[in-house]
Design a protein around this motif. Sequence first.
Motif, PDB file in Angstrom:
ATOM      1  N   UNK A 276       0.839  -1.198   0.000  1.00  0.00           N
ATOM      2  CA  UNK A 276       0.000   0.000   0.000  1.00  0.00           C
ATOM      3  C   UNK A 276       0.877   1.252   0.000  1.00  0.00           C
ATOM      4  N   UNK A 277       1.810   1.328   0.945  1.00  0.00           N
ATOM      5  CA  UNK A 277       2.618   2.535   1.128  1.00  0.00           C
ATOM      6  C   UNK A 277       3.595   2.748  -0.028  1.00  0.00           C
ATOM      7  N   UNK A 278       4.232   1.671  -0.467  1.00  0.00           N
ATOM      8  CA  UNK A 278       5.305   1.805  -1.461  1.00  0.00           C
ATOM      9  C   UNK A 278       4.863   1.540  -2.896  1.00  0.00           C
ATOM     10  N   UNK A 279       3.689   0.943  -3.070  1.00  0.00           N
ATOM     11  CA  UNK A 279       3.250   0.585  -4.425  1.00  0.00           C
ATOM     12  C   UNK A 279       1.932   1.257  -4.812  1.00  0.00           C
ATOM     13  N   UNK A 280       0.883   0.981  -4.038  1.00  0.00           N
ATOM     14  CA  UNK A 280      -0.443   1.475  -4.418  1.00  0.00           C
ATOM     15  C   UNK A 280      -0.532   2.989  -4.360  1.00  0.00           C
ATOM     16  N   UNK A 281      -0.128   3.576  -3.234  1.00  0.00           N
ATOM     17  CA  UNK A 281      -0.220   5.029  -3.093  1.00  0.00           C
ATOM     18  C   UNK A 281       0.609   5.766  -4.157  1.00  0.00           C
ATOM     19  N   UNK A 282       1.889   5.404  -4.363  1.00  0.00           N
ATOM     20  CA  UNK A 282       2.656   6.083  -5.426  1.00  0.00           C
ATOM     21  C   UNK A 282       2.054   5.911  -6.811  1.00  0.00           C
ATOM     22  N   UNK A 283       1.497   4.732  -7.069  1.00  0.00           N
ATOM     23  CA  UNK A 283       0.869   4.492  -8.371  1.00  0.00           C
ATOM     24  C   UNK A 283      -0.303   5.446  -8.585  1.00  0.00           C
ATOM     25  N   UNK A 284      -1.140   5.611  -7.555  1.00  0.00           N
ATOM     26  CA  UNK A 284      -2.303   6.494  -7.671  1.00  0.00           C
ATOM     27  C   UNK A 284      -1.875   7.953  -7.792  1.00  0.00           C
ATOM     28  N   UNK A 285      -0.802   8.336  -7.103  1.00  0.00           N
ATOM     29  CA  UNK A 285      -0.294   9.705  -7.252  1.00  0.00           C
ATOM     30  C   UNK A 285       0.174   9.928  -8.694  1.00  0.00           C
ATOM     31  N   UNK A 286       0.826   8.920  -9.277  1.00  0.00           N
ATOM     32  CA  UNK A 286       1.257   9.033 -10.676  1.00  0.00           C
ATOM     33  C   UNK A 286       0.073   9.290 -11.601  1.00  0.00           C
ATOM     34  N   UNK A 287      -1.060   8.686 -11.274  1.00  0.00           N
ATOM     35  CA  UNK A 287      -2.244   8.843 -12.119  1.00  0.00           C
ATOM     36  C   UNK A 287      -2.771  10.282 -12.106  1.00  0.00           C
ATOM     37  N   UNK A 288      -2.360  11.060 -11.110  1.00  0.00           N
ATOM     38  CA  UNK A 288      -2.816  12.455 -11.001  1.00  0.00           C
ATOM     39  C   UNK A 288      -1.973  13.412 -11.833  1.00  0.00           C
ATOM     40  N   UNK A 289      -0.927  12.900 -12.445  1.00  0.00           N
ATOM     41  CA  UNK A 289      -0.025  13.748 -13.224  1.00  0.00           C
ATOM     42  C   UNK A 289      -0.741  14.339 -14.439  1.00  0.00           C
ATOM     43  N   UNK A 290      -0.322  15.536 -14.844  1.00  0.00           N
ATOM     44  CA  UNK A 290      -0.971  16.193 -15.984  1.00  0.00           C
ATOM     45  C   UNK A 290      -0.676  15.489 -17.306  1.00  0.00           C
ATOM     46  N   UNK A 291       0.262  14.547 -17.290  1.00  0.00           N
ATOM     47  CA  UNK A 291       0.540  13.769 -18.503  1.00  0.00           C
ATOM     48  C   UNK A 291      -0.546  12.726 -18.781  1.00  0.00           C
ATOM     49  N   UNK A 292      -1.337  12.421 -17.780  1.00  0.00           N
ATOM     50  CA  UNK A 292      -2.367  11.394 -17.919  1.00  0.00           C
ATOM     51  C   UNK A 292      -3.627  11.976 -18.565  1.00  0.00           C
ATOM     52  N   UNK A 293      -4.455  11.080 -19.143  1.00  0.00           N
ATOM     53  CA  UNK A 293      -5.728  11.505 -19.718  1.00  0.00           C
ATOM     54  C   UNK A 293      -6.674  11.964 -18.611  1.00  0.00           C
ATOM     55  N   UNK A 294      -7.659  12.745 -18.982  1.00  0.00           N
ATOM     56  CA  UNK A 294      -8.597  13.299 -18.002  1.00  0.00           C
ATOM     57  C   UNK A 294      -9.229  12.215 -17.144  1.00  0.00           C
ATOM     58  N   UNK A 295      -9.759  11.164 -17.783  1.00  0.00           N
ATOM     59  CA  UNK A 295     -10.459  10.128 -17.021  1.00  0.00           C
ATOM     60  C   UNK A 295      -9.515   9.372 -16.090  1.00  0.00           C
TER      61      UNK A 295
END
Length: 698
Positions: A276-295
Amino acid sequence: MACLLEAPLRISVLSEVTATSRHYVDRLFDPDPQKVLQGVIDMKNAVIGNNKQKANLIVLGAVPRLLYLLQQGSSSSELRAECAVVLGSLAMGTENNIKSLVDCHIIPALLQGLLCPDLIFIEACLRCLRTVFISPVTPVQLLYTDPTVIPHLMSLLSRSQRTQEYITQIFSHCCKTPEHQTVLFNHGAIQNIAPLLISPSYKVRMQALKCFSVLAYENTQVSMTLVNVLVDEELLSQVFVRMMQRDQPIDMQLTAAKCLTYMCRAGAIRTDDSCIVLKTLPCLVRMCSKERLLEERVEGAETLAYLMEPDVELQRIASVTDHLVAMLADYFKYPSSVSAITDIKRLDHDLKHAHELRQAAFKLYASLGSNDEDIRKKITETENMMDRIVSGLSESSVKVRLAAVRCLHSLSRSVQQLRTSFHDHAVWKPLMKLLQNAPDEVLVMASSTLCNLLLEFSPSKEPILESGVIELLCSLTQSDSPALRVNGIWALMNMAFQADQKVKGEIVRALGTEQLFRLLSDPDSNVLMKTLGLLRNLLSTRPHIDQVMSSHGKQIMQAVTLILEGEHSIEVKEQTLCILANIADGNTAKELIMTNDDILQKIKYYMAHSNVKLQLAATFCISNLIWNEEDGSQERQDKLRELGFVDILHKLTQASDPNLCDRSDTATHTSDLSPAFLQILSSIDRQTGTNTCTLIVL
C-alpha cells in the motif's frame, strides 16, 4: 409485433425509412433458409457503423424476426450465430436501440442460446449480451432473475478466451450491489476468475482485474478471501502489485491499484503494508499527473482519496509525494490554452468533462486535509485555493458542489483556518446560499460545515447569526433525514454555547417547545444527544437557567425523568444528569429538583451506579444543590441527609476511581458546611457553575 422506438424518434425515423431497409426485413421471411441466411449477412454488413439504418430496421420489425430465427431449433448454427451478430450490432447504436432490444426480451433469448453446445454461437450470444449489459439503460437485475444463469456462465469461462473476456466484462458491469457481490462470490467467482489474471490475452486479464475491483469494493468477505488466494503459487496481492508496474498499460495499473485500495479499506490489508505505502499510493499519485488523460486523472484522484480517507499517516505520506498538493491545482486549469491536446474530439470531450477534474480535486483535498493541520495549511496556501472552493460551491454540477463543500468541511476542522482563511474569504456567505436550496446529500455536508463555523472561536459566528440562520437550522431539525436533524440541532447547540440571553431566546422561540421536546424523544440517539447538548447550553449561567426553567421547567423535568427511566445509553444518561447539575446551579431553578422526590431518588440511584461517569454526574447535582454560600443551603442539606444521601457520599469517599476520590480542593475549603457533608465532600470537587457543550463536526 415490431419493437418500436419512443414516439418522437419513431416519427422522425419512419419518415426516413427506405425501400432498401424494408427489403432487408422482407428477406428474413423468405421460405428458403439459404436466402434468409444471406439476407441476415447482408443486413449485418448494412448496419455496421450506420445508426440510421439500425433505427430503421428496428422500427420495421427486424428484431422480433431475428430473435425468432435465433431461437428456432430448425435454424442452422450459422444462421443463429449471424442473427446474434446482427442483434449485437443493433445494440451498438443509440440508447433507444438498447431500450427497444430489451423491450423485445432479447436478454432471456440470448441467455437461452448459451445452452447450445456450438461455441461460435455461444460467443456471438455472449458478445451481444456484453454490448447490451454495458449500456447504462439496461437493468442489470435481468442477469440475476434466473438463478441458473450465473453458475452456467461460470461453467462457460473455460470454453475460450472470448467467453472469458465477455463473461468477466458482463460480471464487472452487472455487479452493482452487495447482493450481486454475494451471488457471484457464492457461485465461485474468485476461484474461477483468479486464473484468468495470468491469461496470455491482455483483454482477458484486464476484464478479470476489473471484475475483482467491483467484487472487492466495500466487501470484507470478498477482500478477506482475495488476500489468501494463490495464482500460479503467487499471492493475488503480489499479482496486483506486478500489474501496477510502470511498464504495464495505464488502465491495468489503475485497476490493480483500485483492487488493492478496496482490499485495504475492507481491512484485508494493513494501511502500513508495503504494497500500500510503497506501491499502491505512489501508483495512484502518478495517475494524477498532468501527462495522464482526463479520465485517468479523475479515477486516480478519487481512488487515492478513498484509500487514505481514514488514515492520517497515508495522508501525510501522500501530501509529500510528487508535490501532490500543488499538482492538484492543475486540475482547475484543464484543458488550458496551451494544452498539448491536438485531437479535436479529445479536446471536445475534455471540455465537456472538465468539471469531473474539479470534483476529483476537491475530493482528494478533502481527504488529504481531514486530520493534519500542516496539510490543511498547505492546501489553503495553494494558489487561489479558497477562491476555487467558493466558486465550486455555486457550480451547476451538483457533484462538484458536493465535493467543494466536502473539501470546505474538511478544512473547517482547523481552528486556525476558521480564524483566518475562512474569515478572509467570507466562505459563510456562499455556504448559506447553498443551504437555501440543495439536494439532501449537499445539505448534510453543508450543514456539517456550518456547525463548525458556529463554534465560539470562529469569527464567522456573528455574521452568520445576523443573517437569520436560526430559522433555517430549526427547519432542518424537522427533516425526515436523521443526518439533517442531527446537524440542525448540533449547529443550534454550538450557537447556544456561551451565548447571550437574546440569542438563546431566539433559539427557543424559533424551535418551539413542542419541537424541542419532540427531539428529546427522537429515535435516533445522535439527535437525542445533540438536543441534550443544546438544552445543556441553554441552561448555563444562573439568570439564563432561572429564566428558562421558569418558562419551561415542568416540561424539562418531565423529559429528564423519562430519559433517566428509559433504555438509553450511558452517554445519554450522563448528558441528562449534567443538565440536572446545571439546573441545580440556578438560584430558583434548583427548587424544581428539591421539590421533586422522584428526581432526587433517581439522582441517588445514579450516585450508586456501577458506571463512574454516571456517579460523577449525579454527584455534581448534589454538589450544586448543597453549596453553602447560597440561600437555603442548610435546609437542602438537611433534606438530602434525611433521604440517605450522606451514606452514599460516604461510600464515594472510599471509591477507588480517582475521578471520584481526588476532587477535594474546593469542597475541603468550604466553610460553614455541616460536618457530615464537609467530611463526605472532601473527595468531591464542586462543579464551578454550570457546564456547557460544544463540538467540532468531524
